[in-house]
Scaffold this motif. Structure first.
Motif, PDB file in Angstrom:
ATOM      1  N   TRP A  21       0.868  -1.174   0.000  1.00  0.00           N
ATOM      2  CA  TRP A  21       0.000   0.000   0.000  1.00  0.00           C
ATOM      3  C   TRP A  21       0.903   1.221   0.000  1.00  0.00           C
ATOM      4  CZ3 TRP A  21      -5.151   0.721  -0.515  1.00  0.00           C
ATOM      5  CH2 TRP A  21      -5.667   1.980  -0.192  1.00  0.00           C
ATOM      6  N   LYS A  22       0.632   2.146  -0.886  1.00  0.00           N
ATOM      7  CA  LYS A  22       1.485   3.331  -0.995  1.00  0.00           C
ATOM      8  C   LYS A  22       0.634   4.593  -0.942  1.00  0.00           C
ATOM      9  CE  LYS A  22       4.698   0.891  -4.084  1.00  0.00           C
ATOM     10  NZ  LYS A  22       5.326   0.865  -5.428  1.00  0.00           N
ATOM     11  N   TYR A  23       1.145   5.615  -0.278  1.00  0.00           N
ATOM     12  CA  TYR A  23       0.502   6.928  -0.337  1.00  0.00           C
ATOM     13  C   TYR A  23       1.566   8.000  -0.194  1.00  0.00           C
ATOM     14  CZ  TYR A  23       0.532   6.582   4.831  1.00  0.00           C
ATOM     15  OH  TYR A  23       0.877   6.424   6.156  1.00  0.00           O
ATOM     16  N   GLN A  24       1.255   9.180  -0.680  1.00  0.00           N
ATOM     17  CA  GLN A  24       2.236  10.256  -0.635  1.00  0.00           C
ATOM     18  C   GLN A  24       1.550  11.612  -0.567  1.00  0.00           C
ATOM     19  OE1 GLN A  24       4.427   9.799  -4.371  1.00  0.00           O
ATOM     20  NE2 GLN A  24       3.300  11.515  -5.236  1.00  0.00           N
ATOM     21  N   ALA A  25       2.355  12.626  -0.215  1.00  0.00           N
ATOM     22  CA  ALA A  25       1.854  13.997  -0.136  1.00  0.00           C
ATOM     23  C   ALA A  25       2.904  14.939  -0.683  1.00  0.00           C
ATOM     24  CB  ALA A  25       1.520  14.362   1.308  1.00  0.00           C
ATOM     25  N   THR A  26       2.459  15.987  -1.352  1.00  0.00           N
ATOM     26  CA  THR A  26       3.339  17.091  -1.714  1.00  0.00           C
ATOM     27  C   THR A  26       2.791  18.346  -1.039  1.00  0.00           C
ATOM     28  OG1 THR A  26       2.106  17.506  -3.764  1.00  0.00           O
ATOM     29  CG2 THR A  26       4.048  16.087  -3.900  1.00  0.00           C
ATOM     30  N   ILE A  27       3.699  19.196  -0.571  1.00  0.00           N
ATOM     31  CA  ILE A  27       3.329  20.320   0.278  1.00  0.00           C
ATOM     32  C   ILE A  27       3.767  21.631  -0.369  1.00  0.00           C
ATOM     33  CG2 ILE A  27       3.504  21.288   2.601  1.00  0.00           C
ATOM     34  CD1 ILE A  27       2.241  18.503   2.510  1.00  0.00           C
ATOM     35  N   ASP A  28       2.877  22.634  -0.310  1.00  0.00           N
ATOM     36  CA  ASP A  28       3.175  23.974  -0.847  1.00  0.00           C
ATOM     37  C   ASP A  28       3.309  24.981   0.295  1.00  0.00           C
ATOM     38  OD1 ASP A  28       2.863  22.898  -3.394  1.00  0.00           O
ATOM     39  OD2 ASP A  28       0.757  23.511  -3.541  1.00  0.00           O
TER      40      ASP A  28
ATOM     41  N   LEU B 228       1.016  25.592   3.515  1.00  0.00           N
ATOM     42  CA  LEU B 228      -0.199  26.313   3.124  1.00  0.00           C
ATOM     43  C   LEU B 228      -1.162  25.463   2.300  1.00  0.00           C
ATOM     44  CD1 LEU B 228       1.245  29.831   2.211  1.00  0.00           C
ATOM     45  CD2 LEU B 228       0.205  29.080   4.362  1.00  0.00           C
ATOM     46  N   ALA B 229      -0.657  24.384   1.707  1.00  0.00           N
ATOM     47  CA  ALA B 229      -1.531  23.506   0.923  1.00  0.00           C
ATOM     48  C   ALA B 229      -0.887  22.135   0.824  1.00  0.00           C
ATOM     49  CB  ALA B 229      -1.781  24.076  -0.474  1.00  0.00           C
ATOM     50  N   GLY B 230      -1.734  21.114   0.714  1.00  0.00           N
ATOM     51  CA  GLY B 230      -1.257  19.742   0.566  1.00  0.00           C
ATOM     52  C   GLY B 230      -2.009  19.023  -0.527  1.00  0.00           C
ATOM     53  N   HIS B 231      -1.303  18.138  -1.214  1.00  0.00           N
ATOM     54  CA  HIS B 231      -1.876  17.331  -2.294  1.00  0.00           C
ATOM     55  C   HIS B 231      -1.592  15.869  -1.947  1.00  0.00           C
ATOM     56  CE1 HIS B 231      -1.769  21.238  -4.371  1.00  0.00           C
ATOM     57  NE2 HIS B 231      -0.526  21.309  -3.908  1.00  0.00           N
ATOM     58  N   TYR B 232      -2.648  15.097  -1.685  1.00  0.00           N
ATOM     59  CA  TYR B 232      -2.498  13.779  -1.082  1.00  0.00           C
ATOM     60  C   TYR B 232      -3.002  12.670  -2.008  1.00  0.00           C
ATOM     61  CZ  TYR B 232      -2.146  16.885   2.934  1.00  0.00           C
ATOM     62  OH  TYR B 232      -1.794  17.895   3.785  1.00  0.00           O
ATOM     63  N   THR B 233      -2.191  11.652  -2.172  1.00  0.00           N
ATOM     64  CA  THR B 233      -2.573  10.448  -2.900  1.00  0.00           C
ATOM     65  C   THR B 233      -2.648   9.318  -1.892  1.00  0.00           C
ATOM     66  OG1 THR B 233      -1.400  11.238  -4.867  1.00  0.00           O
ATOM     67  CG2 THR B 233      -1.986   8.897  -4.795  1.00  0.00           C
TER      68      THR B 233
ATOM     69  N   ASN C  88      -6.294  22.927   1.852  1.00  0.00           N
ATOM     70  CA  ASN C  88      -5.692  24.240   2.064  1.00  0.00           C
ATOM     71  C   ASN C  88      -5.583  24.512   3.557  1.00  0.00           C
ATOM     72  OD1 ASN C  88      -5.542  25.084  -0.754  1.00  0.00           O
ATOM     73  ND2 ASN C  88      -7.786  25.124  -0.670  1.00  0.00           N
ATOM     74  N   PHE C  89      -4.515  25.183   3.954  1.00  0.00           N
ATOM     75  CA  PHE C  89      -4.259  25.457   5.361  1.00  0.00           C
ATOM     76  C   PHE C  89      -4.236  26.968   5.588  1.00  0.00           C
ATOM     77  CE2 PHE C  89      -1.200  21.863   4.233  1.00  0.00           C
ATOM     78  CZ  PHE C  89      -2.202  20.906   4.264  1.00  0.00           C
ATOM     79  N   SER C  90      -5.080  27.419   6.475  1.00  0.00           N
ATOM     80  CA  SER C  90      -5.174  28.841   6.782  1.00  0.00           C
ATOM     81  C   SER C  90      -4.742  29.081   8.226  1.00  0.00           C
ATOM     82  CB  SER C  90      -6.614  29.335   6.575  1.00  0.00           C
ATOM     83  OG  SER C  90      -6.744  30.688   6.926  1.00  0.00           O
ATOM     84  N   TRP C  91      -3.702  29.900   8.400  1.00  0.00           N
ATOM     85  CA  TRP C  91      -3.135  30.144   9.724  1.00  0.00           C
ATOM     86  C   TRP C  91      -3.529  31.534  10.234  1.00  0.00           C
ATOM     87  CZ3 TRP C  91      -0.229  26.255  11.980  1.00  0.00           C
ATOM     88  CH2 TRP C  91       0.239  25.242  11.124  1.00  0.00           C
ATOM     89  N   THR C  92      -3.819  31.624  11.518  1.00  0.00           N
ATOM     90  CA  THR C  92      -3.978  32.910  12.201  1.00  0.00           C
ATOM     91  C   THR C  92      -2.791  33.090  13.145  1.00  0.00           C
ATOM     92  OG1 THR C  92      -6.392  32.756  12.116  1.00  0.00           O
ATOM     93  CG2 THR C  92      -5.432  34.289  13.710  1.00  0.00           C
ATOM     94  N   LEU C  93      -2.117  34.236  13.053  1.00  0.00           N
ATOM     95  CA  LEU C  93      -0.927  34.498  13.857  1.00  0.00           C
ATOM     96  C   LEU C  93      -1.204  35.582  14.890  1.00  0.00           C
ATOM     97  CD1 LEU C  93       1.735  34.682  10.962  1.00  0.00           C
ATOM     98  CD2 LEU C  93       0.864  32.630  12.143  1.00  0.00           C
TER      99      LEU C  93
ATOM    100  N   GLY D 178      -8.944  22.939   5.228  1.00  0.00           N
ATOM    101  CA  GLY D 178     -10.147  22.848   4.416  1.00  0.00           C
ATOM    102  C   GLY D 178      -9.968  21.952   3.218  1.00  0.00           C
ATOM    103  N   SER D 179     -10.988  21.174   2.916  1.00  0.00           N
ATOM    104  CA  SER D 179     -11.030  20.342   1.713  1.00  0.00           C
ATOM    105  C   SER D 179     -12.488  20.241   1.281  1.00  0.00           C
ATOM    106  CB  SER D 179     -10.473  18.941   1.981  1.00  0.00           C
ATOM    107  OG  SER D 179     -11.317  18.222   2.858  1.00  0.00           O
TER     108      SER D 179
END
Length: 297
Positions: free
Chosen positions: A197-204, A252-257, A268-273, A285-286
């Motif tokens: 079983w394989k899965y991966q993510a790329t992050i922005d 700030l964003a992730g792409h998941y397989t 998408n990732f939204s941060w409050t500082l 959010g998705s």
């Protein structure tokens, strides 16, 4: 001789300071004495350069006067208790630390940690359901790059699982995990090494709405939630300063397989500082769901 006497006088002061800072300090009188204790090498301040958070997504973190994490409790009632064991030169990293995790139902997981010279986990013998007839042991093995980033994690649980984490310019840009199962995934009628079983993510770290990367001042690493790295109870080791250093910027964003089909899920990732640039809230959010996490400093 006068210089030697002066050195002997200041040695106790140096050793005392080193114990507080978490660096290795050895008795200078006999470098070949294997019975000489070394100090604890764990030092959360090396990881959390701006200070440990008080809480992370429902986890409250407690420290002692030396800056070591003593316990982490969650909103659900789970508690992780930390123990540290100064070793000797002969024992080199044998159970250098232990994290005992008791969940809300009283079930215990014991993480027996061996640390490298930087104080990061390189091996763990984990015991699920510790102290019961159903106790089950498996192992973790970790590798780090020259910048103290965790880049590989091997777990023996479930037949074997390997996670690789790829960094570029101090940020995680890709994670990939593969593991074998006891089922015929590819449908060829044979259960063998091809049934992985394989899965991966790329992050922005930039998006159309945020064109300048956000500095990770709090040194947060949301392994499970953002990077798709399955940490389970090992996440406590990170917030104890024992799992390497954080990314330079906040994802700030992730792409998941998630399966072998190649289908990808976007988030998408939204941060409050706060005014000092430390995160106080994260929204994930998705199309399927929205999740909220909070942080206190």
């Amino acid at each position: 001789r006068s210089n030697h006497n002066f050195f002997n006088k200041i040695t106790p002061i140096i050793v005392s300071m080193s114990l507080c800072l978490g660096f290795i300090a050895c008795d200078d009188n006999d470098e070949n004495d294997d019975s000489v204790n070394t100090s604890i090498v764990v030092n959360p301040a090396k990881v959390f350069t701006g200070g440990l958070p008080k809480s992370v997504s429902g986890m409250s973190i407690s420290q002692n006067k030396d800056g070591l994490v003593t316990s982490i409790t969650t909103d659900e009632g789970e508690k992780a208790v930390f123990e540290y064991f100064p070793g000797t030169r002969a024992e080199a990293s044998i159970n250098s630390a232990r994290i005992t995790v008791t969940d809300e139902d009283g079930d215990i997981t014991e993480l027996n940690l061996q640390l490298n010279s930087d104080g990061y986990v390189e091996f763990c013998n984990s015991i699920d359901h510790a102290g019961t007839p159903d106790a089950n042991e498996f192992t973790w093995k970790m590798k780090y790059d020259a910048d103290s980033h965790l880049i590989e994690m091997r777990r023996s649980e479930g037949g074997g699982e390997i996670t690789n984490i790829t960094y570029k310019d101090g940020d995680v840009i890709k994670t990939s995990t593969r593991y074998t199962t006891d089922s015929d995934i590819n449908g060829d009628g044979v259960i063998d090494s091809n049934d992985e079983w394989k899965y991966q993510a790329t992050i922005d770290y930039v998006t159309t709405g945020v064109t300048v990367p956000i500095k990770n001042k709090g040194c947060l690493m949301m392994f499970d939630e953002l990077l798709d790295v399955d940490m389970d109870e090992m996440i406590y080791a990170y917030y104890g300063g024992m799992l390497g250093k954080a990314t330079k910027h906040l994802p700030l964003a992730g792409h998941y397989t998630y399966d072998n089909s190649g289908n990808t899920t976007e988030q998408n990732f939204s941060w409050t500082l706060n005014d000092n640039g430390y995160p106080t809230e994260l929204l994930i959010g998705s199309e399927e769901e929205n999740e909220r996490y909070t942080f206190a400093w």
